[in-house]
Write an enzyme that holds these catalytic residues in place. Sequence first.
Site, PDB file in Angstrom:
ATOM      1  N   GLU A 157      16.584  -3.435  -2.530  1.00 48.91           N
ATOM      2  CA  GLU A 157      15.889  -3.917  -1.508  1.00 48.91           C
ATOM      3  C   GLU A 157      15.067  -4.972  -2.195  1.00 48.91           C
ATOM      4  O   GLU A 157      13.986  -4.838  -2.561  1.00 48.91           O
ATOM      5  CB  GLU A 157      14.945  -3.101  -0.472  1.00 48.91           C
ATOM      6  CG  GLU A 157      14.394  -3.703   0.695  1.00 48.91           C
ATOM      7  CD  GLU A 157      12.821  -3.927   0.446  1.00 48.91           C
ATOM      8  OE1 GLU A 157      12.140  -4.669   1.280  1.00 48.91           O
ATOM      9  OE2 GLU A 157      12.254  -3.371  -0.319  1.00 48.91           O
ATOM     10  N   ASP A 214      13.685   0.685  -2.736  1.00 53.39           N
ATOM     11  CA  ASP A 214      12.675   0.183  -2.071  1.00 53.39           C
ATOM     12  C   ASP A 214      11.870  -0.729  -2.675  1.00 53.39           C
ATOM     13  O   ASP A 214      11.277  -0.208  -4.061  1.00 53.39           O
ATOM     14  CB  ASP A 214      11.789   0.912  -1.407  1.00 53.39           C
ATOM     15  CG  ASP A 214      10.748   0.347  -0.598  1.00 53.39           C
ATOM     16  OD1 ASP A 214      10.905  -0.341   0.480  1.00 53.39           O
ATOM     17  OD2 ASP A 214       9.532   0.686  -0.937  1.00 53.39           O
TER      18      ASP A 214
HETATM   19  C1  GLC Z   1       9.720  -2.477   1.581  1.00 56.47           C
HETATM   20  C2  GLC Z   1       9.825  -2.052   2.985  1.00 56.47           C
HETATM   21  C3  GLC Z   1       8.475  -2.283   3.752  1.00 56.47           C
HETATM   22  C4  GLC Z   1       7.498  -1.526   2.931  1.00 56.47           C
HETATM   23  C5  GLC Z   1       7.266  -2.131   1.551  1.00 56.47           C
HETATM   24  C6  GLC Z   1       6.656  -1.255   0.498  1.00 56.47           C
HETATM   25  O1  GLC Z   1       9.537  -3.818   1.487  1.00 56.47           O
HETATM   26  O2  GLC Z   1      10.797  -2.613   3.610  1.00 56.47           O
HETATM   27  O3  GLC Z   1       8.724  -1.746   5.109  1.00 56.47           O
HETATM   28  O4  GLC Z   1       6.176  -1.995   3.424  1.00 56.47           O
HETATM   29  O5  GLC Z   1       8.567  -1.909   0.822  1.00 56.47           O
HETATM   30  O6  GLC Z   1       6.935   0.055   0.456  1.00 56.47           O
END
Ligand code: GLC
Length: 636
Positions: free
Chosen positions: A319, A277
């Site tokens: 991500e 993430d």
């Molecule tokens: C990622 C997640 C998002 C979250 C962010 C902080 O982008 O997809 O939902 O707010 O990380 O953890």
Amino acid sequence: MNERVFFAGMAGQMGALDAYRSADLEARVCRYLPELMAGLEAVYPEAPAIAARVAEVIGRSLAERPQDLQALDLKRIHTPDWFQEPQMHGYIAYTDRFAGTLKGVGQHIGYLKELGIRYLHLMPLLLPREGENDGGYAVADYRQVRPDLGTMDDLEALCAQLRREGISLCLDLVLNHVAREHPWALAARQGDPKYRGYFYIYPDRTLPDAFERTLPEVFPDFAPGNFTWDDEVQGWVWTTFNSWQWDVNWSNPEVFLEYLELILWLANKGVEVFRLDAIAFTWKRLGTNCQNQPEVHALTQALRAALRIGAPAVAFKAEAIVAPENLIAYLGTGTHYGKVSELAYHNTLMVQIWSSLASRDTRLFTQALQRFPQKPPSTAWATYLRCHDDIGWAISDIDAAAVGLSGPAHRHFLSEFYRGDFPGSFARGMHFQANPTTSDRRTSGSTASLAGLETALESGHPRQISLAMERILLAHAVFIGYGEGIPLIYMGDELGLLNDYGYVHEPAHKDDNRWLHRPKMDWAKAEKRHQQGTVEHRIFHGIKELLEARARIPQMHAAFPTQALWQPNPHLLLLKREHPQGRLVQVYNFSEQDQPFPFEALRQEGIVQPFDLITQTPAPAYLEPYARLWLAQHPV
Ligand code: GLC
């Protein structure tokens, strides 16, 4: 650090090893130690000492790795392309919203299998802080499950159950920040110097101000700025996201070792894919936007190399919602080629699908894909249409200009269109985090509502309803057929679930309209998938048909590249996939009018008698509104 020493450090934690196991582990060390060392050395001056500790961490974890997971390790070593296979289809869901609890998820495996799912991403389910927690992305304890969802034993049991059914579980690994209530942050708040060193804490505004000069804001509406004053630590804490999400300091090797141990521990519970993430944010450098720094890739390489030794069944999914030229590094460029995450989100594909649906014009789409960097063949994209986050209108000014558009004007158009404000728009959505300084306005909304099903159902007009359903299916066909990776179906999209306006009644959700598109599963609606003539039946079976077709087409293997083709009709998108078993050309009609069949473009690709692999019939003479065809010269 040489292989012998590293192996000895590992084996020292493991008790007696038989000759076969020993040879297997030695081979892994020989293969991956150089990658591990290169990653560590790029970041930590004391790399050899850290490597010695890494060996022990891996050894301890291997000693506890369950037999069936070791068997999976072996299988994956022999099937390194397991996540690239055409049958690999993903599904994203919140445990509670989908099935109540982890045990509940186990009871709905049949539903997932009916759709053809082999990969399940369950949204954050580890113990978050109480109250607001960014949908679980503010973790208070990585070794506990949210109590209302079940226990760690339930998670382990679910992983095993899924594994028996051929479904891999993907879990979020939030590695940029922890909740202010996480034990590391608690210890820092109590003044423990060791744990203060896990975070970025500044006594005054000097450095925060210096950093802020080049830092963007992720949540300008509800969390402006990137630093939060904390009375207890008497300092400014780096908080990229919300004030209660404390960024961890990866330049501290203790942080690296903590996360490594944690990943291996979760892998031993049966997690097969970790979604890294917000990984782009994990390294900070003054004078930059503190995203995509080279150290991020060195650290990922080190973590992955350790995982290849300690739990080779596991894959990483980055991500990183960043521009294509930065994104590609997450799948490996330069010395990191093939050595970092196996998977990463293809944000551009998602944005371009929505952009072409709104404009009915595919020139920007073709342009963006043509300029999109090629990924390493051993990796795969996660392709998708919607997820739990908002849509950021990542249209490049360069691409826009190349097709005669203005980037800012097109982004403005898209955010208006998908809020439903633009004249003639079919969409229903909301603005998310409008930022007057950058004119950035992102969009919240469910697939079905953004694609016009909500307005169509309200109008009761059969043609509008039918067009909305076809639009949804076209959009799915594009990201399912794209072929360079795992298509991810977002829970509820397979039934056309609409926006959930009820989020405003939940105190912890009401200020974050991303909850608009995080509905609860409607199992009564799901039942209607069996009833001919219903919206649910049409969409569910339309998607299932696409997934079934994909699974049987060898050309869908993610190792092979996709190329967008220029052709004269601006309503059509043509994608080509080259494969030793024959060429595949996909044709998509992004307009609600019939279009002539692009015979000439196909002839140029050597397809003279096009056969549609979705319906398994010869291609039609013309293209219906929102038609989608996967064409080959022969049936496969
Ligand atoms: C990622 C997640 C998002 C979250 C962010 C902080 O982008 O997809 O939902 O707010 O990380 O953890």
